[in-house]
Design an enzyme around this catalytic site. Structure first.
Site, mmCIF file in Angstrom:
data_model
loop_
_atom_site.group_PDB
_atom_site.id
_atom_site.type_symbol
_atom_site.label_atom_id
_atom_site.label_comp_id
_atom_site.label_asym_id
_atom_site.label_seq_id
_atom_site.Cartn_x
_atom_site.Cartn_y
_atom_site.Cartn_z
ATOM 1 N N HIS A 144 91.236 -81.722 102.190
ATOM 2 C CA HIS A 144 91.993 -81.885 100.946
ATOM 3 C C HIS A 144 91.049 -82.421 99.879
ATOM 4 C CE1 HIS A 144 95.417 -84.278 98.769
ATOM 5 N NE2 HIS A 144 94.962 -83.270 98.036
ATOM 6 N N HIS A 202 93.112 -84.233 109.244
ATOM 7 C CA HIS A 202 93.165 -84.144 107.784
ATOM 8 C C HIS A 202 92.069 -85.007 107.171
ATOM 9 C CE1 HIS A 202 95.364 -83.302 104.017
ATOM 10 N NE2 HIS A 202 95.027 -84.531 103.666
ATOM 11 N N ASP A 260 90.663 -86.396 103.588
ATOM 12 C CA ASP A 260 90.914 -86.606 102.158
ATOM 13 C C ASP A 260 89.603 -86.912 101.447
ATOM 14 O OD1 ASP A 260 93.812 -86.385 101.813
ATOM 15 O OD2 ASP A 260 93.934 -88.113 103.136
ATOM 16 N N MET A 320 90.379 -83.832 96.565
ATOM 17 C CA MET A 320 90.886 -84.532 95.380
ATOM 18 C C MET A 320 89.703 -84.810 94.471
ATOM 19 S SD MET A 320 93.695 -87.076 97.134
ATOM 20 C CE MET A 320 92.938 -87.180 98.755
ATOM 21 N N SER A 350 95.390 -88.359 108.923
ATOM 22 C CA SER A 350 94.358 -88.449 107.890
ATOM 23 C C SER A 350 93.337 -89.513 108.261
ATOM 24 C CB SER A 350 94.982 -88.791 106.537
ATOM 25 O OG SER A 350 93.971 -89.121 105.601
ATOM 26 N N ASP A 407 102.000 -85.046 102.130
ATOM 27 C CA ASP A 407 100.984 -86.080 102.309
ATOM 28 C C ASP A 407 101.341 -87.316 101.495
ATOM 29 O OD1 ASP A 407 98.737 -87.646 102.510
ATOM 30 O OD2 ASP A 407 97.338 -86.129 101.782
ATOM 31 N N MET A 458 87.618 -87.680 98.084
ATOM 32 C CA MET A 458 87.873 -88.243 96.750
ATOM 33 C C MET A 458 86.547 -88.466 96.023
ATOM 34 S SD MET A 458 90.644 -91.157 97.794
ATOM 35 C CE MET A 458 92.090 -90.779 98.781
ATOM 36 N N MET A 484 102.061 -83.639 97.335
ATOM 37 C CA MET A 484 101.731 -85.060 97.386
ATOM 38 C C MET A 484 103.014 -85.875 97.201
ATOM 39 S SD MET A 484 98.581 -85.431 98.074
ATOM 40 C CE MET A 484 98.546 -87.213 97.838
#
Length: 217
Positions: free
Chosen positions: A65, A32, A34, A67, A7, A174, A36, A136
């Site tokens: 991913h 990966h 992330d 979020m 990540s 993750d 947010m 998660m």
């Protein structure tokens, strides 16, 4: 063989290209990302521009991913940025079936993620439609957290669900994955391992990635 997906949330963004290359040299299979938004989770990370940069740094699949709230508004941007997988949160999407179908229409593989407190039962009705289930193993929003041990039970439940419905989705985990717990996670049935701090917050990114990769082979 299980897959390693470092990540970049924990990477040095001033040297992102080289950091990704180092992880790839160490045996990374995916990259990966992330994303947010400061609403669904406390922090803000990055958007499609950084995903595009990650894509340009490597030929590895880019695993995005989300979020974020209102993910539907941003699916096309992340698909154009080069995402191979786009995963949305069950807790943040109202019409999950429609969102999964839209991701696939964009030519991207579709995933669903669930938080530690969300029972696996919540994705049962969509499980046949997805390419990836992201479990998660920490509460989303921060890097460097410790693995929540009850996640092992959820991984095992996901394996049973996949078998029951004759599904084909990959089980991704993750949060808090290190060389000390990777074998337990592997034995529980995980297919894809996301690791950030334990790879990028080290003196030798390639060596850290290689250590994890050797454990999950």
């Amino acid at each position: 063989m299980a897959l390693l997906a470092p990540s970049i949330l924990s990477a040095d963004f001033s040297n992102l290209h080289q950091q990704i290359r180092s992880a790839e040299i160490g045996g990374a299979d995916w990259i990966h990302c992330d994303v947010m938004d400061g609403h669904f989770v406390p922090n803000i990370s990055f958007g499609a521009v950084v995903v595009k940069a990650a894509k340009s740094a490597s030929k590895l699949p880019v695993d995005v991913h989300l979020m974020i709230e209102h993910a539907d508004k941003h699916l096309e941007a992340f698909a154009k940025a080069g995402a191979s997988y786009i995963t949305v949160h069950q807790e943040a999407v109202v019409h999950l079936n429609r969102t999964i179908n839209r991701i696939k229409e964009l030519g991207v593989k579709a995933g669903v993620s669930i938080n530690p407190s969300t029972p696996l039962e919540m994705i049962k009705e969509i499980a046949e439609e997805i390419d990836l289930l992201l479990i998660m193993s920490v509460n989303p929003g921060f890097g460097g957290q410790s693995f929540i041990n009850s996640s092992l039970r959820k991984i095992k439940e996901a394996v049973l669900l996949r078998k029951k419905i004759n599904g084909s989705f990959l089980i991704e985990v993750d949060g808090g994955i290190t060389s000390s717990n990777a074998k337990l996670i592997l034995d529980a049935g995980a297919d894809v391992f996301v690791a950030g701090s334990s790879i990028f917050n080290t003196d030798n990114i390639s060596a850290a990635a290689a250590e994890l990769k050797n454990i999950i082979k």
